[in-house]
Design a protein around this motif. Structure first.
Motif, PDB file in Angstrom:
ATOM      1  N   GLY A 191      44.649  23.836 -24.977  1.00 24.60           N
ATOM      2  CA  GLY A 191      44.363  23.823 -23.551  1.00 24.60           C
ATOM      3  C   GLY A 191      45.270  24.779 -22.792  1.00 24.60           C
ATOM      4  N   LEU A 192      44.692  25.549 -21.880  1.00 21.89           N
ATOM      5  CA  LEU A 192      45.461  26.493 -21.072  1.00 21.89           C
ATOM      6  C   LEU A 192      45.562  26.040 -19.616  1.00 21.89           C
ATOM      7  CD1 LEU A 192      44.015  29.849 -22.499  1.00 21.89           C
ATOM      8  CD2 LEU A 192      46.177  28.753 -23.082  1.00 21.89           C
ATOM      9  N   GLY A 193      44.442  25.623 -19.052  1.00 18.17           N
ATOM     10  CA  GLY A 193      44.456  25.154 -17.663  1.00 18.17           C
ATOM     11  C   GLY A 193      44.766  23.673 -17.590  1.00 18.17           C
ATOM     12  N   GLN A 194      45.606  23.308 -16.636  1.00 15.38           N
ATOM     13  CA  GLN A 194      45.963  21.899 -16.485  1.00 15.38           C
ATOM     14  C   GLN A 194      46.059  21.543 -15.008  1.00 15.38           C
ATOM     15  OE1 GLN A 194      46.343  19.416 -18.938  1.00 15.38           O
ATOM     16  NE2 GLN A 194      46.242  18.197 -17.062  1.00 15.38           N
ATOM     17  N   GLY A 195      45.194  20.618 -14.576  1.00 17.57           N
ATOM     18  CA  GLY A 195      45.217  20.172 -13.181  1.00 17.57           C
ATOM     19  C   GLY A 195      45.536  18.693 -13.103  1.00 17.57           C
ATOM     20  N   THR A 196      45.134  18.100 -12.007  1.00 17.53           N
ATOM     21  CA  THR A 196      45.423  16.677 -11.808  1.00 17.53           C
ATOM     22  C   THR A 196      44.403  15.785 -12.516  1.00 17.53           C
ATOM     23  OG1 THR A 196      44.145  16.728  -9.752  1.00 17.53           O
ATOM     24  CG2 THR A 196      46.510  17.112  -9.585  1.00 17.53           C
ATOM     25  N   THR A 197      43.253  16.362 -12.896  1.00 16.41           N
ATOM     26  CA  THR A 197      42.232  15.588 -13.591  1.00 16.41           C
ATOM     27  C   THR A 197      42.637  15.352 -15.040  1.00 16.41           C
ATOM     28  OG1 THR A 197      40.529  16.589 -12.188  1.00 16.41           O
ATOM     29  CG2 THR A 197      39.794  15.489 -14.198  1.00 16.41           C
ATOM     30  N   ILE A 198      42.442  14.147 -15.520  1.00 11.43           N
ATOM     31  CA  ILE A 198      42.790  13.820 -16.908  1.00 11.43           C
ATOM     32  C   ILE A 198      41.918  14.623 -17.867  1.00 11.43           C
ATOM     33  CG2 ILE A 198      42.803  11.971 -18.634  1.00 11.43           C
ATOM     34  CD1 ILE A 198      43.313   9.991 -16.349  1.00 11.43           C
ATOM     35  N   ASN A 199      42.555  15.202 -18.856  1.00 15.03           N
ATOM     36  CA  ASN A 199      41.835  15.965 -19.887  1.00 15.03           C
ATOM     37  C   ASN A 199      41.747  15.093 -21.138  1.00 15.03           C
ATOM     38  OD1 ASN A 199      40.918  17.713 -21.853  1.00 15.03           O
ATOM     39  ND2 ASN A 199      42.238  19.424 -21.259  1.00 15.03           N
ATOM     40  N   ASN A 200      40.567  14.561 -21.385  1.00 18.15           N
ATOM     41  CA  ASN A 200      40.368  13.673 -22.542  1.00 18.15           C
ATOM     42  C   ASN A 200      39.511  14.334 -23.626  1.00 18.15           C
ATOM     43  OD1 ASN A 200      37.973  13.660 -21.129  1.00 18.15           O
ATOM     44  ND2 ASN A 200      37.539  11.484 -21.482  1.00 18.15           N
ATOM     45  N   LEU A 201      39.524  15.640 -23.681  1.00 13.73           N
ATOM     46  CA  LEU A 201      38.674  16.378 -24.637  1.00 13.73           C
ATOM     47  C   LEU A 201      38.881  15.899 -26.068  1.00 13.73           C
ATOM     48  CD1 LEU A 201      37.963  20.189 -24.613  1.00 13.73           C
ATOM     49  CD2 LEU A 201      38.538  19.045 -26.739  1.00 13.73           C
ATOM     50  N   ASN A 202      40.152  15.821 -26.490  1.00 18.63           N
ATOM     51  CA  ASN A 202      40.410  15.457 -27.890  1.00 18.63           C
ATOM     52  C   ASN A 202      40.120  13.985 -28.197  1.00 18.63           C
ATOM     53  OD1 ASN A 202      43.063  17.809 -27.825  1.00 18.63           O
ATOM     54  ND2 ASN A 202      41.242  17.979 -29.086  1.00 18.63           N
ATOM     55  N   GLU A 203      39.968  13.172 -27.167  1.00 17.20           N
ATOM     56  CA  GLU A 203      39.582  11.789 -27.402  1.00 17.20           C
ATOM     57  C   GLU A 203      38.072  11.687 -27.635  1.00 17.20           C
ATOM     58  OE1 GLU A 203      40.935   9.341 -24.203  1.00 17.20           O
ATOM     59  OE2 GLU A 203      42.974  10.180 -24.240  1.00 17.20           O
ATOM     60  N   VAL A 204      37.324  12.437 -26.851  1.00 19.93           N
ATOM     61  CA  VAL A 204      35.863  12.425 -27.003  1.00 19.93           C
ATOM     62  C   VAL A 204      35.427  13.278 -28.188  1.00 19.93           C
ATOM     63  CG1 VAL A 204      33.667  12.942 -25.873  1.00 19.93           C
ATOM     64  CG2 VAL A 204      35.581  12.025 -24.532  1.00 19.93           C
ATOM     65  N   TYR A 205      36.143  14.371 -28.376  1.00 20.60           N
ATOM     66  CA  TYR A 205      35.830  15.303 -29.460  1.00 20.60           C
ATOM     67  C   TYR A 205      37.063  15.443 -30.360  1.00 20.60           C
ATOM     68  CZ  TYR A 205      32.190  16.635 -26.058  1.00 20.60           C
ATOM     69  OH  TYR A 205      31.155  16.615 -25.154  1.00 20.60           O
ATOM     70  N   PRO A 206      37.270  14.537 -31.310  1.00 19.52           N
ATOM     71  CA  PRO A 206      38.463  14.581 -32.174  1.00 19.52           C
ATOM     72  C   PRO A 206      38.545  15.901 -32.929  1.00 19.52           C
ATOM     73  CG  PRO A 206      37.296  12.492 -32.423  1.00 19.52           C
ATOM     74  CD  PRO A 206      36.394  13.385 -31.630  1.00 19.52           C
ATOM     75  N   LYS A 207      39.771  16.418 -33.047  1.00 20.10           N
ATOM     76  CA  LYS A 207      39.973  17.732 -33.649  1.00 20.10           C
ATOM     77  C   LYS A 207      39.593  17.770 -35.133  1.00 20.10           C
ATOM     78  CE  LYS A 207      44.912  16.851 -34.397  1.00 20.10           C
ATOM     79  NZ  LYS A 207      46.283  17.365 -34.106  1.00 20.10           N
ATOM     80  N   GLU A 208      39.550  16.616 -35.780  1.00 21.85           N
ATOM     81  CA  GLU A 208      39.144  16.602 -37.178  1.00 21.85           C
ATOM     82  C   GLU A 208      37.672  16.982 -37.342  1.00 21.85           C
ATOM     83  OE1 GLU A 208      42.611  14.196 -36.455  1.00 21.85           O
ATOM     84  OE2 GLU A 208      40.546  14.018 -35.675  1.00 21.85           O
TER      85      GLU A 208
END
Length: 264
Positions: free
Chosen positions: A200-217
């Motif tokens: 991840g490069l951009g980081q704001g106040t919104t929670i970033n749950n990408l890896n929870e919904v889309y596991p890196k495995e």
């Protein structure tokens, strides 16, 4: 008296002949002299022929062996550039599963060009494509479209609710064409973005749950990030677009397009 004189005359002639013979005998170690006529007869005159000048064309010509050697050396010293196909991939890689970077490059180009047919070709056959307007992926409210639906979205005049605007809470009720302008390709991600894979490069106040919904495995993602567009707002207009792919063996299928930006 007469005979004495005759004998003396003969002796004088013999002496003269002896002296003449001695003077005609060459001294030891001295070569006999030759007349010009004798020299010319015995030693033929050798004339050196001038070397003809070579024409430029003859000078530059090479034998077939030299030409073959020169071509081989040129091939060794200057390797040929790898030819690429119309898809932008090296020809020697055609037919092989694309890397996630290559898949993302094709997808981002199809998005920029509004080529929905090409975009749809990358959509996961079973899971479809989810659109998230912000970093938080809402598995209940984000809209998901099948491959066939994606192909016709740009010309679909239906207004849909794509969640709510950050800050105001108002409904994001737009056609896909309008949603595209606001929450998909709202900046020149191809020309101006920094690119990262699974980071991840951009980081704001919104929670970033990408890896929870889309596991890196099971998933890869490629992020296109622009740190800022207008210098006067000091980076508060940053943008990110994340393309999420499911790993299917060595291949990839597009399952998510996540837009992110500064939020209050």
């Amino acid at each position: 008296m007469y005979f004495a004189k005759k004998i003396g005359g003969l002796a004088l002639i013999a002496a003269m002949l002896w002296l003449t013979a001695c003077s005609g005998t060459p001294e030891a170690g001295t070569e006999p002299k030759q007349t010009p006529e004798q020299t010319q007869e015995q030693t033929p005159v050798q004339t050196q022929k001038p070397i003809p000048e070579q024409a430029p064309e003859q000078t530059e010509k090479q034998t077939p062996e030299q030409t073959s050697t020169a071509q081989s050396a040129a091939t060794t010293e200057s390797p040929q550039e790898t030819e690429t196909s119309s898809t932008g991939q090296p020809q020697d890689l055609e037919g092989l599963p694309p890397l996630v970077e290559e898949a993302a490059t094709t997808v981002i180009r199809s998005i920029k060009n509004k080529d929905m047919k090409q975009l749809a070709a990358w959509v996961h056959r079973d899971k479809g494509l989810r659109f998230s307007p912000y970093a938080y992926v809402d598995t209940k409210n984000d809209l998901v479209f099948t491959r066939e639906e994606v192909e016709g979205l740009m010309n679909d005049s239906t207004k849909r609710v794509w969640r709510t605007f950050a800050g105001s809470g108002d409904l994001i009720e737009l056609t896909f064409a309008d949603y595209y302008k606001r929450f998909v390709y709202d900046a020149d991600f191809i020309q101006k973005a920094e690119i990262a894979v699974n980071k991840g490069l951009g980081q704001g106040t919104t929670i970033n749950n990408l890896n929870e919904v889309y596991p890196k495995e099971q998933y890869d993602f490629v992020e296109y990030h622009i740190a800022g567009i207008d210098p006067s707002v000091e980076g508060m207009d940053w943008r990110s677009l994340r393309l999420v792919f499911e790993k299917i063996g060595e291949d990839h299928a597009l399952v998510g397009i996540i837009h992110d930006q500064w939020t209050p």
